[in-house]
Design a protein around this motif. Structure first.
Motif, PDB file in Angstrom:
ATOM      1  N   ASP A   1       0.679  -1.268   0.181  1.00  0.00           N
ATOM      2  CA  ASP A   1       0.129  -0.049  -0.206  1.00  0.00           C
ATOM      3  C   ASP A   1       0.836   1.177   0.182  1.00  0.00           C
ATOM      4  N   SER A   2       0.309   2.136  -0.930  1.00  0.00           N
ATOM      5  CA  SER A   2       1.104   3.851  -0.798  1.00  0.00           C
ATOM      6  C   SER A   2       0.223   4.817   0.327  1.00  0.00           C
ATOM      7  N   PHE A   3       0.828   5.526   0.942  1.00  0.00           N
ATOM      8  CA  PHE A   3       0.437   6.242   2.192  1.00  0.00           C
ATOM      9  C   PHE A   3       0.542   7.492   1.842  1.00  0.00           C
ATOM     10  N   GLU A   4       0.393   8.748   2.735  1.00  0.00           N
ATOM     11  CA  GLU A   4       0.763   9.885   2.503  1.00  0.00           C
ATOM     12  C   GLU A   4       1.161  10.130   4.231  1.00  0.00           C
ATOM     13  N   LEU A   5       1.758  10.903   4.385  1.00  0.00           N
ATOM     14  CA  LEU A   5       1.622  11.168   6.281  1.00  0.00           C
ATOM     15  C   LEU A   5       2.231  13.133   5.992  1.00  0.00           C
ATOM     16  N   SER A   6       1.408  14.091   6.499  1.00  0.00           N
ATOM     17  CA  SER A   6       2.009  15.662   6.914  1.00  0.00           C
ATOM     18  C   SER A   6       2.341  15.130   8.235  1.00  0.00           C
ATOM     19  N   ARG A   7       4.084  16.263   7.698  1.00  0.00           N
ATOM     20  CA  ARG A   7       5.073  16.263   8.848  1.00  0.00           C
ATOM     21  C   ARG A   7       6.219  17.498   8.592  1.00  0.00           C
ATOM     22  N   PRO A   8       6.597  18.125   9.198  1.00  0.00           N
ATOM     23  CA  PRO A   8       7.160  19.156   9.218  1.00  0.00           C
ATOM     24  C   PRO A   8       8.705  17.959   8.758  1.00  0.00           C
ATOM     25  N   MET A   9       9.306  19.055   8.126  1.00  0.00           N
ATOM     26  CA  MET A   9      10.399  19.082   7.355  1.00  0.00           C
ATOM     27  C   MET A   9      11.864  18.254   8.307  1.00  0.00           C
ATOM     28  N   SER A  10      12.019  18.689   9.160  1.00  0.00           N
ATOM     29  CA  SER A  10      12.369  18.190  10.060  1.00  0.00           C
ATOM     30  C   SER A  10      12.139  16.592  10.352  1.00  0.00           C
ATOM     31  N   GLU A  11      10.827  16.401  10.013  1.00  0.00           N
ATOM     32  CA  GLU A  11      10.765  14.656  10.262  1.00  0.00           C
ATOM     33  C   GLU A  11      10.560  14.280   9.812  1.00  0.00           C
TER      34      GLU A  11
ATOM     35  N   SER B   1      13.056  12.119   7.220  1.00  0.00           N
ATOM     36  CA  SER B   1      13.086  11.299   7.393  1.00  0.00           C
ATOM     37  C   SER B   1      13.127  10.209   7.948  1.00  0.00           C
ATOM     38  N   ALA B   2      12.615  10.767   8.791  1.00  0.00           N
ATOM     39  CA  ALA B   2      12.036   9.970  10.745  1.00  0.00           C
ATOM     40  C   ALA B   2      11.108   8.788   9.726  1.00  0.00           C
ATOM     41  N   PRO B   3      11.334   6.762  10.337  1.00  0.00           N
ATOM     42  CA  PRO B   3      10.374   6.585   9.863  1.00  0.00           C
ATOM     43  C   PRO B   3       8.937   6.300   9.927  1.00  0.00           C
ATOM     44  N   ALA B   4       8.346   5.499   9.274  1.00  0.00           N
ATOM     45  CA  ALA B   4       7.077   5.869   9.028  1.00  0.00           C
ATOM     46  C   ALA B   4       6.075   4.800   9.225  1.00  0.00           C
TER      47      ALA B   4
ATOM     48  N   HIS C   1       2.096  -2.102   9.600  1.00  0.00           N
ATOM     49  CA  HIS C   1       3.770  -2.633   9.068  1.00  0.00           C
ATOM     50  C   HIS C   1       4.746  -1.151   9.628  1.00  0.00           C
ATOM     51  N   ASP C   2       5.996  -1.728   9.628  1.00  0.00           N
ATOM     52  CA  ASP C   2       6.855  -1.061   9.532  1.00  0.00           C
ATOM     53  C   ASP C   2       8.034  -0.772   9.214  1.00  0.00           C
ATOM     54  N   ASP C   3       7.768  -1.809   7.722  1.00  0.00           N
ATOM     55  CA  ASP C   3       8.913  -1.682   6.438  1.00  0.00           C
ATOM     56  C   ASP C   3       8.241  -1.075   5.416  1.00  0.00           C
TER      57      ASP C   3
END
Length: 71
Positions: A13-23, A25-28, A34-36
């Motif tokens: 599945d593909s999905f989108e997240l809104s997050r600050p630019m500083s985050e 590279s953080a895992p999603a 699923h974490d992979d």
């Protein structure tokens, strides 16, 4: 806030997240838990609303190589 697109390697599945630019590279985790996941490279298209097109600049020197050989 920027939106980043991710794809889950476990379920596809593909999905989108809104997050600050500083985050960015953080895992999603995917919505299924699923974490992979992998962050996808997005393309951005910007369009103007004026309706007028900008003039196209022509290279000086005449021709494809700039030396006038393609006149």
């Amino acid at each position: 806030m920027p939106r980043y697109e991710y794809r889950c390697r476990a379920c596809g599945d593909s999905f989108e997240l809104s997050r600050p630019m500083s985050e960015s590279s953080a895992p999603a985790s995917c919505p299924a838990g699923h974490d992979d996941t992998v962050k996808l490279l997005s393309t951005v298209a910007m369009t103007g609303s004026s309706g007028a097109s900008a003039p196209v600049a022509r290279p000086a020197g005449g021709g494809c190589c700039g030396g006038g050989c393609c006149a």
